[in-house]
Design an enzyme around this catalytic site. Structure first.
Site, PDB file in Angstrom:
ATOM      1  CG  LEU A 108      -1.882   2.119  -0.448  1.00 29.45           C
ATOM      2  CD1 LEU A 108      -0.373   2.304  -0.481  1.00 29.45           C
ATOM      3  CD2 LEU A 108      -2.333   1.226  -1.599  1.00 29.45           C
ATOM      4  CG  HIS A 109      -7.555  -1.003   3.532  1.00 31.75           C
ATOM      5  ND1 HIS A 109      -7.950  -0.470   2.327  1.00 31.75           N
ATOM      6  CD2 HIS A 109      -8.413  -2.025   3.780  1.00 31.75           C
ATOM      7  CE1 HIS A 109      -8.996  -1.125   1.874  1.00 31.75           C
ATOM      8  NE2 HIS A 109      -9.297  -2.079   2.732  1.00 31.75           N
ATOM      9  NE  ARG A 110      -8.539  -4.702  -0.544  1.00 28.64           N
ATOM     10  CZ  ARG A 110      -9.760  -5.204  -0.500  1.00 28.64           C
ATOM     11  NH1 ARG A 110     -10.002  -6.251   0.267  1.00 28.64           N
ATOM     12  NH2 ARG A 110     -10.739  -4.671  -1.188  1.00 28.64           N
TER      13      ARG A 110
END
Length: 370
Positions: A213-215
């Site tokens: 997860l990085h958004r």
């Protein structure tokens, strides 16, 4: 308007602009196919991803040539990073006088290179054109739209992208359906994605869910990160969760205590081969990454995309991907784990995702620069 300067006034060299890890995976088969054709080409690395784990290891894993130049721009806000990219690229293109600039994907390096090229009258080719989430809160969506409007050649990875480009007034003679070069890289390295070897080397559990997860929508708000941490802990109550932590979200997840659950194993960012091996060996994947949606489609691994939309709907209609919200993540994963098929037909994959996209792109580029 797309750039329209006549090619005869400049060198015919092709310059590939890459800046972030997804770019490297997409560029590798194009660079290789052009090399086979004897094309004069060079690679400019903007340094948008500069950590070895996010950059140099990908060049080594993928056999990409050492970049001819590394601008070393580094991180920053969208405005400051894009401005620095434009300054560095303008200097580089003025010096090189390329005949054609090839850009990949939707990162800031992509739109910066397209803008500079257009202002200098240098033709632009966009690999992965026409993808749309129709969510302008995503910086990548703005980058995609602007880049496509400035590009002389738009290489589409899936049929719906052609429709999006037509709706935006991009003429059909600029658009080519070529398939997905990221899948070229995946298929070309299948025998190197050894999940068992990775399991032994880093101590992975026998069964696990891989998460990435990085958004900004998922990791920039502390309250949201805390809620996601709770959901991941709930998953870890059922099955171990293994998560390579992207630098963007590391501090937030650390503060939220993600790693405090005994069923959660946090890793540093992985290189391409290790990351896809991790994905290949997983019972399911939780992600917000576009590339992971594509890779799991081919690998046949169930993918839960933690986003309200996707610019890659073909991974839902022809793959293993489904969109989920934070609220239904745990329930959706439970259903996947209870009913995961033993295998998936290799026939139901997006059209032209056959490992030959790089060759198709190279054929168009070679003919165009001539």
């Amino acid at each position: 308007m797309a750039a329209s300067a006549p090619l005869g006034t400049r060198d015919t060299g092709i310059v590939h602009v890459v800046g972030a890890r997804p770019n490297f995976v997409k560029a590798a088969p194009v660079v290789s196919a052009l090399r086979e054709r004897g094309a004069h080409q060079s690679v400019v690395h903007t340094g948008q991803h500069y950590d070895d784990r996010m950059s140099a290891v990908f060049f080594r894993d993928l056999g990409l040539p050492t970049p001819d130049v590394d601008l070393g721009v580094g991180s920053g806000s969208h405005a400051s990073q894009t401005a620095a990219l434009m300054v560095g690229l303008e200097e580089e293109f003025t010096r090189r006088e390329p005949g054609l600039v090839v850009v990949y994907g939707d990162v800031n390096s992509t739109v910066a290179a397209a803008l500079v090229s257009a202002k200098l009258g240098v033709p632009v080719a966009h690999v992965e054109a026409g993808l749309r989430s129709f969510d302008n809160s995503m910086p990548e969506e703005i980058n995609r739209r602007v880049t496509d409007q400035l590009s002389d050649l738009c290489f589409a990875t899936s049929p719906e992208a052609i429709g999006h480009l037509a709706d935006e007034g991009v003429s059909t003679d600029r658009v080519h359906l070529v398939g997905n070069p990221m899948i070229d890289t995946l298929l070309g390295n299948l025998d190197r994605f050894d999940a068992d070897a990775l399991r032994t080397r880093i101590g992975l559990p026998e069964s696990y869910v891989a998460a990435t997860l990085h958004r900004p929508a998922n990791v920039d708000d502390a309250d949201n990160v805390a809620r996601l941490t709770g959901r991941l802990h709930a998953i870890a109550d059922q099955i171990p969760v293994v998560m390579p932590v992207h630098p963007r979200g590391k501090a937030a997840f650390d503060r939220a205590g993600l790693g405090h659950h005994p069923g959660v194993q946090l890793l540093d960012p992985l290189g391409y081969l290790d990351f896809v091996a991790l994905t290949r060996g997983a019972s399911a994947v939780v992600t917000d990454s576009g590339g992971v949606q594509e890779e799991t489609t081919i690998l046949g691994v169930p993918c839960l995309t933690l986003r309200p939309n996707t610019e890659r709907p073909v991974t839902i209609t022809h793959g293993t991907n489904q969109l989920v919200t934070e609220d239904d993540l745990v329930q959706a994963l439970t259903k996947v784990l209870d009913g995961r098929p033993e295998s998936r037909s290799g026939d139901d994959v997006p059209p032209l995702w056959d490992g030959r996209s790089g060759e198709r792109i190279a054929a168009v580029l070679s003919g165009w620069v001539r």
